[in-house]
Structure formats: C-alpha cells, structure tokens
Write an enzyme that holds these catalytic residues in place. Structure first.
Site, mmCIF file in Angstrom:
data_model
loop_
_atom_site.group_PDB
_atom_site.id
_atom_site.type_symbol
_atom_site.label_atom_id
_atom_site.label_comp_id
_atom_site.label_asym_id
_atom_site.label_seq_id
_atom_site.Cartn_x
_atom_site.Cartn_y
_atom_site.Cartn_z
ATOM 1 N N PRO A 9 -11.778 14.950 -0.028
ATOM 2 C CG PRO A 9 -13.901 14.479 1.056
ATOM 3 C CD PRO A 9 -12.567 14.782 1.195
ATOM 4 C CG ASN A 10 -16.055 16.342 -3.762
ATOM 5 O OD1 ASN A 10 -16.214 15.522 -4.824
ATOM 6 N ND2 ASN A 10 -16.890 16.424 -2.606
ATOM 7 N NE ARG A 17 -15.925 20.999 -4.531
ATOM 8 C CZ ARG A 17 -15.396 21.074 -3.251
ATOM 9 N NH1 ARG A 17 -14.200 20.936 -2.914
ATOM 10 N NH2 ARG A 17 -16.264 20.835 -2.436
ATOM 11 C CE1 TYR A 22 -14.109 25.335 -1.976
ATOM 12 C CE2 TYR A 22 -15.562 24.359 -3.481
ATOM 13 C CZ TYR A 22 -15.165 24.743 -2.104
ATOM 14 O OH TYR A 22 -16.083 24.257 -1.159
ATOM 15 C CG ASN A 73 -8.745 21.624 2.080
ATOM 16 O OD1 ASN A 73 -9.634 21.257 2.968
ATOM 17 N ND2 ASN A 73 -8.855 22.389 0.995
ATOM 18 C CB ALA A 76 -17.181 17.503 2.763
ATOM 19 C CD GLU A 97 -9.207 22.487 9.811
ATOM 20 O OE1 GLU A 97 -9.096 21.933 10.775
ATOM 21 O OE2 GLU A 97 -10.193 22.953 9.491
ATOM 22 C CG HIS A 99 -10.705 24.837 5.248
ATOM 23 N ND1 HIS A 99 -11.296 23.703 4.884
ATOM 24 C CD2 HIS A 99 -10.545 24.906 6.557
ATOM 25 C CE1 HIS A 99 -11.092 22.764 5.982
ATOM 26 N NE2 HIS A 99 -10.918 23.687 7.086
ATOM 27 N NE ARG A 106 -18.322 28.060 1.020
ATOM 28 C CZ ARG A 106 -17.818 27.056 0.566
ATOM 29 N NH1 ARG A 106 -16.925 26.401 0.756
ATOM 30 N NH2 ARG A 106 -18.720 26.284 -0.308
HETATM 31 C C1 DQA Z 1 -13.002 23.316 1.647
HETATM 32 C C2 DQA Z 1 -14.134 23.893 2.214
HETATM 33 C C3 DQA Z 1 -15.101 22.660 2.930
HETATM 34 O O1 DQA Z 1 -16.166 23.305 3.549
HETATM 35 C C4 DQA Z 1 -15.809 21.931 1.568
HETATM 36 O O2 DQA Z 1 -16.259 20.886 1.930
HETATM 37 C C5 DQA Z 1 -14.617 21.537 0.632
HETATM 38 C C6 DQA Z 1 -13.528 22.574 0.568
HETATM 39 C C7 DQA Z 1 -11.933 24.580 1.296
HETATM 40 O O3 DQA Z 1 -11.024 24.287 1.065
HETATM 41 O O4 DQA Z 1 -12.485 25.811 1.249
HETATM 42 O O5 DQA Z 1 -14.491 20.837 -0.019
HETATM 43 O O6 DQA Z 1 -12.296 22.422 2.605
#
Ligand code: DQA
Length: 144
Positions: A9-10, A17, A22, A73, A76, A97, A99, A106
C-alpha cells in the site's frame, strides 16, 4: 526464471510521497530499472501493486503456479499483516523482503517485520537500489 515483484500500500504514490524518506523515483521508474536488471540476469518479472491486503494475498497464491520466487515490499503491511506472512509461508516460494527506507532507524512500530523471519533475507535503507539488490539476491539464491 520468473519472479513476482510485489509492492504494498501507498507505493503507487512514490515520487510524490514523502520524498525525503522515499526518494523522488516513481513506481514505474523502479519497475523499469528492475526490468533492465532482469534482462541482464536473464529472468522475467510479473509486477503487482495493491493497497488491499486481500489482493496481495491472492497475488501470492497465484505466484505458486507461475513463479520461482517473490520480491516483496509489503510496505505498512510488513508491520501488521499475519495474512500476508501466512500466504508467503503457504506457497513456500523463496522470498526477499525489501524496503526503500531503513525501517530499523525509524519509528519503533516499523522495527518489527512479520514477514522477515520467513524471508530468505531483508534489504532496507538503500532507496530504490534496495529492489535491485533484492532481485540480485533472490536470483542468486535460487540459482545456487
Ligand atoms: C516501506 C517502510 C514501511 O514502514 C512503510 O509503511 C512503507 C514503505 C519502505 O519501503 O521503506 O510504506 O516499506
């Protein structure tokens, strides 16, 4: 070899964003770089982005018959989704995985990953390079 690349998501908002966290590259930019690397490695990629947990679970199930591994990825959902973790466990495909940000530097709620312990490994903190490093790692893991 074929891999499913999953964005949670997002991540469709990348570019706009929180660019200080990011970066400024869009999801399409990242996917294009992954395609270039895949061509170099000689593997193919399927892409999936969803803001819904159920869609991600279904895509993981679909990978079982189509793919040799998963680059994910979970965004959240990393920190909350037992369903995504269980789906990855259920299909049993090797998974890496990734990120963009270093989740361990963080907020404390980001320090826990429900998926990391069933992944081959986790790569975080290198911006969009995390995905490229992750794809190489997944490819080498399966090849060796
Ligand atoms: C994320 C890190 C997560 O904590 C966050 O909710 C994201 C992006 C990252 O790629 O740094 O949406 O996965």
């Amino acid at each position: 070899m074929k891999f499913l690349v999953m964005h949670g998501p997002n991540l469709n908002m990348l570019g706009k964003r929180e660019p200080t966290v990011y970066g400024t590259r869009t999801l399409d930019d990242i996917n294009r770089s992954l395609e270039e690397l895949a061509a170099e490695l000689g593997c193919s990629l399927l892409f999936c982005q969803s803001n819904s947990e159920g869609d991600l679970v279904n895509a993981i199930h679909g990978a079982l018959t189509e793919c040799d591994g998963i680059l994910i990825n979970p965004a959240a959902y990393t920190h909350t989704s037992i369903a995504i973790r269980d789906a990855l466990s259920a299909v049993g495909l090797p998974c890496v995985e990734v990120h963009l940000s270093n989740i361990h530097r963080r907020e404390s709620f980001r320090h826990v990953s429900l998926t990391a312990s069933i992944a081959v490994g986790q790569i975080c903190g290198f911006g969009s390079d995390s995905y490229l490093l992750g794809l190489r790692a997944l490819f080498n893991h399966i090849k060796n």
